[in-house]
Design a protein around this motif. Structure first.
Motif, PDB file in Angstrom:
ATOM      1  N   VAL A   1      -1.081  50.930 -20.517  1.00  0.00           N
ATOM      2  CA  VAL A   1      -1.142  49.804 -21.456  1.00  0.00           C
ATOM      3  C   VAL A   1      -2.172  50.147 -22.525  1.00  0.00           C
ATOM      4  CG1 VAL A   1      -1.671  47.368 -21.750  1.00  0.00           C
ATOM      5  CG2 VAL A   1      -0.518  48.145 -19.674  1.00  0.00           C
ATOM      6  N   THR A   2      -1.763  50.020 -23.796  1.00  0.00           N
ATOM      7  CA  THR A   2      -2.666  50.281 -24.926  1.00  0.00           C
ATOM      8  C   THR A   2      -2.756  49.013 -25.756  1.00  0.00           C
ATOM      9  OG1 THR A   2      -2.006  52.606 -24.957  1.00  0.00           O
ATOM     10  CG2 THR A   2      -3.151  51.739 -26.907  1.00  0.00           C
ATOM     11  N   LEU A   3      -3.972  48.468 -25.906  1.00  0.00           N
ATOM     12  CA  LEU A   3      -4.179  47.247 -26.671  1.00  0.00           C
ATOM     13  C   LEU A   3      -4.345  47.573 -28.145  1.00  0.00           C
ATOM     14  CD1 LEU A   3      -6.693  45.358 -24.353  1.00  0.00           C
ATOM     15  CD2 LEU A   3      -4.201  45.152 -24.441  1.00  0.00           C
ATOM     16  N   SER A   4      -3.801  46.710 -29.002  1.00  0.00           N
ATOM     17  CA  SER A   4      -3.935  46.907 -30.449  1.00  0.00           C
ATOM     18  C   SER A   4      -5.374  46.682 -30.900  1.00  0.00           C
ATOM     19  CB  SER A   4      -2.992  45.967 -31.201  1.00  0.00           C
ATOM     20  OG  SER A   4      -3.299  44.619 -30.884  1.00  0.00           O
ATOM     21  N   SER A   5      -6.101  45.859 -30.166  1.00  0.00           N
ATOM     22  CA  SER A   5      -7.524  45.649 -30.442  1.00  0.00           C
ATOM     23  C   SER A   5      -8.172  45.200 -29.146  1.00  0.00           C
ATOM     24  CB  SER A   5      -7.740  44.607 -31.540  1.00  0.00           C
ATOM     25  OG  SER A   5      -7.241  43.349 -31.127  1.00  0.00           O
ATOM     26  N   ILE A   6      -9.452  45.551 -28.974  1.00  0.00           N
ATOM     27  CA  ILE A   6     -10.111  45.213 -27.704  1.00  0.00           C
ATOM     28  C   ILE A   6     -11.083  44.062 -27.865  1.00  0.00           C
ATOM     29  CG2 ILE A   6      -9.889  47.538 -26.792  1.00  0.00           C
ATOM     30  CD1 ILE A   6     -12.828  47.975 -27.497  1.00  0.00           C
ATOM     31  N   GLY A   7     -11.272  43.560 -29.080  1.00  0.00           N
ATOM     32  CA  GLY A   7     -12.177  42.432 -29.257  1.00  0.00           C
ATOM     33  C   GLY A   7     -12.080  41.855 -30.651  1.00  0.00           C
ATOM     34  N   PHE A   8     -12.110  40.539 -30.760  1.00  0.00           N
ATOM     35  CA  PHE A   8     -12.088  39.893 -32.075  1.00  0.00           C
ATOM     36  C   PHE A   8     -12.552  38.456 -31.910  1.00  0.00           C
ATOM     37  CE2 PHE A   8      -7.906  39.499 -30.257  1.00  0.00           C
ATOM     38  CZ  PHE A   8      -7.590  38.166 -30.436  1.00  0.00           C
TER      39      PHE A   8
ATOM     40  N   ILE B   1     -12.107  34.245 -33.002  1.00  0.00           N
ATOM     41  CA  ILE B   1     -11.223  33.205 -33.525  1.00  0.00           C
ATOM     42  C   ILE B   1     -12.044  31.942 -33.714  1.00  0.00           C
ATOM     43  CG2 ILE B   1      -9.147  34.144 -32.430  1.00  0.00           C
ATOM     44  CD1 ILE B   1      -9.426  32.029 -30.301  1.00  0.00           C
ATOM     45  N   LYS B   2     -11.585  31.087 -34.633  1.00  0.00           N
ATOM     46  CA  LYS B   2     -12.328  29.865 -34.920  1.00  0.00           C
ATOM     47  C   LYS B   2     -12.054  28.816 -33.863  1.00  0.00           C
ATOM     48  CE  LYS B   2     -12.624  30.439 -39.940  1.00  0.00           C
ATOM     49  NZ  LYS B   2     -12.306  29.836 -41.260  1.00  0.00           N
ATOM     50  N   LYS B   3     -13.072  28.020 -33.601  1.00  0.00           N
ATOM     51  CA  LYS B   3     -12.933  26.887 -32.674  1.00  0.00           C
ATOM     52  C   LYS B   3     -11.797  25.980 -33.121  1.00  0.00           C
ATOM     53  CE  LYS B   3     -15.358  22.749 -31.105  1.00  0.00           C
ATOM     54  NZ  LYS B   3     -16.598  21.962 -31.199  1.00  0.00           N
ATOM     55  N   GLY B   4     -10.929  25.582 -32.174  1.00  0.00           N
ATOM     56  CA  GLY B   4      -9.833  24.662 -32.453  1.00  0.00           C
ATOM     57  C   GLY B   4      -8.557  25.344 -32.889  1.00  0.00           C
ATOM     58  N   SER B   5      -8.600  26.667 -33.173  1.00  0.00           N
ATOM     59  CA  SER B   5      -7.378  27.364 -33.580  1.00  0.00           C
ATOM     60  C   SER B   5      -6.526  27.694 -32.362  1.00  0.00           C
ATOM     61  CB  SER B   5      -7.744  28.638 -34.340  1.00  0.00           C
ATOM     62  OG  SER B   5      -8.471  29.529 -33.488  1.00  0.00           O
ATOM     63  N   VAL B   6      -5.305  28.089 -32.613  1.00  0.00           N
ATOM     64  CA  VAL B   6      -4.360  28.467 -31.549  1.00  0.00           C
ATOM     65  C   VAL B   6      -4.455  29.972 -31.335  1.00  0.00           C
ATOM     66  CG1 VAL B   6      -1.970  28.522 -30.832  1.00  0.00           C
ATOM     67  CG2 VAL B   6      -2.833  26.558 -32.096  1.00  0.00           C
ATOM     68  N   TYR B   7      -4.619  30.363 -30.079  1.00  0.00           N
ATOM     69  CA  TYR B   7      -4.752  31.793 -29.787  1.00  0.00           C
ATOM     70  C   TYR B   7      -3.382  32.465 -29.793  1.00  0.00           C
ATOM     71  CZ  TYR B   7      -5.403  36.158 -27.305  1.00  0.00           C
ATOM     72  OH  TYR B   7      -5.392  37.468 -26.940  1.00  0.00           O
ATOM     73  N   VAL B   8      -3.249  33.514 -30.587  1.00  0.00           N
ATOM     74  CA  VAL B   8      -2.024  34.333 -30.622  1.00  0.00           C
ATOM     75  C   VAL B   8      -2.425  35.742 -30.220  1.00  0.00           C
ATOM     76  CG1 VAL B   8      -0.136  35.198 -32.009  1.00  0.00           C
ATOM     77  CG2 VAL B   8      -1.024  32.899 -32.429  1.00  0.00           C
ATOM     78  N   ASP B   9      -1.853  36.233 -29.140  1.00  0.00           N
ATOM     79  CA  ASP B   9      -2.239  37.547 -28.640  1.00  0.00           C
ATOM     80  C   ASP B   9      -1.749  38.628 -29.598  1.00  0.00           C
ATOM     81  OD1 ASP B   9      -3.340  38.732 -25.905  1.00  0.00           O
ATOM     82  OD2 ASP B   9      -1.797  40.081 -26.691  1.00  0.00           O
ATOM     83  N   PRO B  10      -2.614  39.576 -30.008  1.00  0.00           N
ATOM     84  CA  PRO B  10      -2.214  40.618 -30.959  1.00  0.00           C
ATOM     85  C   PRO B  10      -1.327  41.685 -30.335  1.00  0.00           C
ATOM     86  CG  PRO B  10      -4.501  40.879 -30.331  1.00  0.00           C
ATOM     87  CD  PRO B  10      -4.051  39.603 -29.732  1.00  0.00           C
ATOM     88  N   GLY B  11      -1.165  41.681 -29.001  1.00  0.00           N
ATOM     89  CA  GLY B  11      -0.225  42.597 -28.367  1.00  0.00           C
ATOM     90  C   GLY B  11      -0.748  44.009 -28.221  1.00  0.00           C
ATOM     91  N   GLY B  12       0.207  44.950 -28.123  1.00  0.00           N
ATOM     92  CA  GLY B  12      -0.114  46.353 -27.901  1.00  0.00           C
ATOM     93  C   GLY B  12       1.149  47.105 -27.521  1.00  0.00           C
ATOM     94  N   THR B  13       0.977  48.185 -26.784  1.00  0.00           N
ATOM     95  CA  THR B  13       2.139  48.997 -26.369  1.00  0.00           C
ATOM     96  C   THR B  13       2.049  49.302 -24.888  1.00  0.00           C
ATOM     97  OG1 THR B  13       0.995  51.053 -26.912  1.00  0.00           O
ATOM     98  CG2 THR B  13       2.341  50.040 -28.649  1.00  0.00           C
ATOM     99  N   VAL B  14       3.232  49.638 -24.293  1.00  0.00           N
ATOM    100  CA  VAL B  14       3.329  50.044 -22.894  1.00  0.00           C
ATOM    101  C   VAL B  14       4.214  51.273 -22.807  1.00  0.00           C
ATOM    102  CG1 VAL B  14       3.887  49.350 -20.557  1.00  0.00           C
ATOM    103  CG2 VAL B  14       3.172  47.631 -22.202  1.00  0.00           C
ATOM    104  N   THR B  15       3.744  52.283 -22.085  1.00  0.00           N
ATOM    105  CA  THR B  15       4.557  53.487 -21.854  1.00  0.00           C
ATOM    106  C   THR B  15       4.620  53.778 -20.372  1.00  0.00           C
ATOM    107  OG1 THR B  15       2.621  54.914 -22.149  1.00  0.00           O
ATOM    108  CG2 THR B  15       3.955  54.461 -24.096  1.00  0.00           C
ATOM    109  N   ASP B  16       5.767  54.333 -19.938  1.00  0.00           N
ATOM    110  CA  ASP B  16       5.962  54.710 -18.541  1.00  0.00           C
ATOM    111  C   ASP B  16       6.921  55.890 -18.496  1.00  0.00           C
ATOM    112  OD1 ASP B  16       5.478  53.908 -15.644  1.00  0.00           O
ATOM    113  OD2 ASP B  16       7.668  54.016 -15.727  1.00  0.00           O
ATOM    114  N   ASN B  17       6.751  56.734 -17.506  1.00  0.00           N
ATOM    115  CA  ASN B  17       7.588  57.929 -17.407  1.00  0.00           C
ATOM    116  C   ASN B  17       9.022  57.613 -17.019  1.00  0.00           C
ATOM    117  OD1 ASN B  17       6.654  57.157 -14.844  1.00  0.00           O
ATOM    118  ND2 ASN B  17       7.222  59.160 -14.008  1.00  0.00           N
TER     119      ASN B  17
END
Length: 675
Positions: A600-607, A609-625
């Motif tokens: 699992v590779t995250l697009s970002s590891i930390g950021f 957000i403002k209080k009261g906003s809606v959290y939207v996960d920035p996602g990432g990628t997944v690889t498997d053999n």
């Protein structure tokens, strides 16, 4: 008893201090203190403290704390108290905090009691006086007993005053009053009552020379301390302290639960009554009304509607009998017997109906006889029921009998239905478990079996398994028609019969040839591979030789099923045929495993957000053999704890498991919610 006038007892203590210096003697100052007392011979009453005032005077200034006092009772018995000081032991000095002190003596024996009182100054000079108490029995005593010892606001308790009269005189009269300890007015604390009439504090009323009772009504929470005083016409007074705890007004809850909802007319239904006392304790009266004609039996007594019923706290039981065919609504009311009564209600609904002697109707759903194969699931079709009076939901259905689907035989299932009048009806279903499945024979070794003419044939084994009987290998019967000295094709028949007479059969083909069949030899190579996306399996191959044809490796045919991209067990089958049409095969078993973890590779590891906003996960990628994953397949841990309305640092954990059970390393994203 003779009284003595006040007099002054003067005691002169002379102390001469001699100091010798160069054989010269000089006079030191002589300090003198005196004790003045109101009287030395005192009349008192048994067990009633009597005070004498002592005053210390001197010709030189003394300060408080210069004097100590002790006493000794030389005749009689009793206790001594100085002012508000607690009673202290004989011949034990205590420090005097005043130059004027009251000595209280409470005689414990009648007659003449003698006390020696000694006072000493800071120079240990002592003055002793003798006090005589003529102690008489006052002829009475009393106790005030609150019953109970606590009351409640708005309620009353009895103040039982127990008089003990020892005087033989009939001319002695008694009066009683009360006061409030530490208060000048009882207003707001409570009220003392005589037969319901309020009695003012510090007001004597004539009372009998026998036991009598007043009442107390509390008006506020907390303790009320009172002093009761009884005096006779001889002037003798006795005081008693009483403390009463005033609590909240008693309260309770009340429930009534019927043990049945329906009954026949003239039939009793048990009702549980539950009184739970939440504040204080009381006695209780219950009554009831009913929408139709009926009566209640409680503690062996039959009560009609409106009758008062004495009922106890806790759980008790009654029995209601209705004589009207109708819905009976019984309303119960319970009230506690207090100055300020509390009432609670409960309602019970009972349906009374006429006697029912008709049995309910029960019919089978589906066939009365059902045949299933052994091991097959049996789904009971059930029954349909009805009744001339009762609703279907009030009918009770019971089932007697079970079916063992793994044991072929005939079973009976009996269905019984009962109505609320205990009328019953029943039906029976027959379930036949049959075994029509043939035993399965598995031939071990080569099939067909090829061997050279004239050689000795060794038959490989065979096994037999049945769906009911299990392993029947030992019951296999082998029929052999092979002529080992004659070239040709033959057969060997394997037969087995299960307990249900199902016969299983397998036939092995046998070929007798002039020479031996070819021999296939596998080349060495690994049997276990790891799965690789897009990988290609390279087989190490095999060789084949025949005793007549020689090297026939080139004639080998290979059936390769291996897929490196998909974990599993595979076979590579090598087949070759010699010039005599003798065909042999050999199998290479290949195991493909997936041991590689997804990534699992995250697009970002930390950021932030403002209080009261809606959290939207920035996602990432997944690889498997092996597996094709998207980031939506990743499990996110900690989302339920992410509160975007509360500033702070939050942690989300990302993880995924592939189809082979390999679990990715945990990836962490840090979310900071800021103002």
């Amino acid at each position: 008893m003779k009284k003595h006038n006040k007099f002054i007892l003067g005691v002169l203590l002379l102390v001469t201090l001699l100091i010798a210096c160069s054989k010269e003697i000089s006079d030191d100052v002589i300090e003198i203190f005196t004790i003045e007392t109101s009287e030395t011979i005192v009349d008192s009453f048994l067990e009633i403290p009597k005070a004498i005032e002592l005053t210390i005077a001197a010709d030189k200034a003394f300060v408080i704390g210069d004097f100590d006092l002790k006493y000794e009772i030389t005749n009689g018995s009793g206790t001594v108290t100085i002012g508000d000081t607690e009673t202290f032991e004989e011949n034990t000095y205590i420090r005097l905090e005043s130059l004027v002190n009251k000595i209280y003596y409470k005689g414990a024996s009648s007659g003449s009691n003698t006390i020696l009182v000694t006072i000493k100054d800071r120079n240990d000079r002592e003055v002793t006086i003798e006090l005589t108490y003529n102690v008489e029995d006052p002829g009475f005593n009393f106790k005030v007993i609150p019953t109970p010892v606590s009351g409640y606001i708005g309620g009353t308790i009895a103040l039982d005053i127990d008089m003990t009269i020892t005087s033989a005189s009939n001319n002695i009269t008694y009066e009683t009053k009360y006061s409030v300890s530490g208060a000048t007015d009882i207003t707001g604390l409570g009220i003392v009552l005589i037969d319901g009439e309020a009695l003012a504090t510090d007001t004597y009323v004539t009372t009998p020379a026998e036991d009598f009772s007043w009442q107390f009504a509390g008006e506020r929470l907390g303790p009320v301390k009172m002093i009761f005083t009884v005096k006779n016409n001889l002037g003798v007074e006795i005081h008693k302290d009483v403390e009463i705890a005033v609590t909240e007004t008693p309260d309770f809850t009340f429930k009534a639960n019927a043990m049945a909802s329906t009954a026949l007319i003239n039939e009793g239904v048990t009702i549980d009554f539950i009184i739970t006392e939440t504040v204080g304790a009381s006695t209780y009266i219950m009554n009831y009304i009913t929408s139709n004609e009926g009566s209640l039996e409680y503690n062996g007594i039959v009560y009609e509607p409106g009758d008062d019923i004495e009922i106890e706290a806790g759980q008790t039981t009654g029995n209601y009998t209705g004589i009207d065919i109708a819905e009976h609504t019984i309303e119960f009311a319970v009230i506690n017997i207090n100055t300020i009564p509390v009432q609670n209600n409960a309602t019970v609904n009972l349906n009374y109906k006429e006697p029912d002697f008709e049995a309910p109707v029960i019919e089978l759903n589906g066939n009365s006889e059902i045949i299933i194969n052994a091991g097959e699931a049996f789904i009971d079709p059930g029954v349909t029921v009805s009744d001339n009076i009762d609703a279907v939901e009030d009918l009770v259905i019971s089932i007697d009998g079970t079916v063992d689907i793994n044991s072929p035989k005939t079973y009976s299932i009996k269905y019984t239905v009962a109505d609320t009048s205990e009328n019953e009806a029943s039906v029976t279903r027959t379930v036949i478990v049959v075994d029509k499945e043939l035993p399965v024979i598995t031939i071990a070794g080569d099939d067909p079996l090829v061997f050279k003419i004239g050689s000795t044939l060794q038959y490989p084994n065979a096994t037999a398994i049945d769906n009911v009987d299990g392993n029947l290998t030992d019951a296999i019967i082998v029929t052999d028609s092979v002529d080992q000295d004659k070239i040709g094709e033959y057969s060997i028949t394997y037969t087995v019969t299960d307990s249900s007479m199902n016969i299983g059969t397998a036939i092995r083909k046998v070929i007798v040839i002039r020479d031996n069949p070819p021999i296939i030899t596998l080349k060495n190579g690994p049997s276990v591979f790891n799965a690789v996306r897009g990988g290609v399996y390279v087989d190490p191959g095999a060789t084949a030789t025949d005793d007549l044809d020689g090297d026939i490796t080139s004639q080998i045919k290979v059936n390769n099923e291996v897929k490196l991209t998909t974990p599993g067990d595979y076979k590579v089958t090598y087949t070759v045929t010699d010039s005599y049409d003798q065909t042999v095969s050999k199998v290479r078993n290949i195991e493909i495993n997936d041991t590689e973890k997804p990534v699992v590779t995250l697009s970002s590891i930390g950021f932030q957000i403002k209080k009261g906003s809606v959290y939207v996960d920035p996602g990432g990628t997944v690889t498997d053999n092996v597996d094709n994953f998207t980031f939506d397949d990743v499990e996110i841990l900690g989302l339920q704890d992410l509160d975007t309305n509360t500033p702070g640092l939050y942690t989300l954990d990302y993880i995924i498991e592939d189809t082979a059970g390999n679990i990715s390393d945990l990836e962490i994203r840090l979310i900071t919610v800021v103002e």
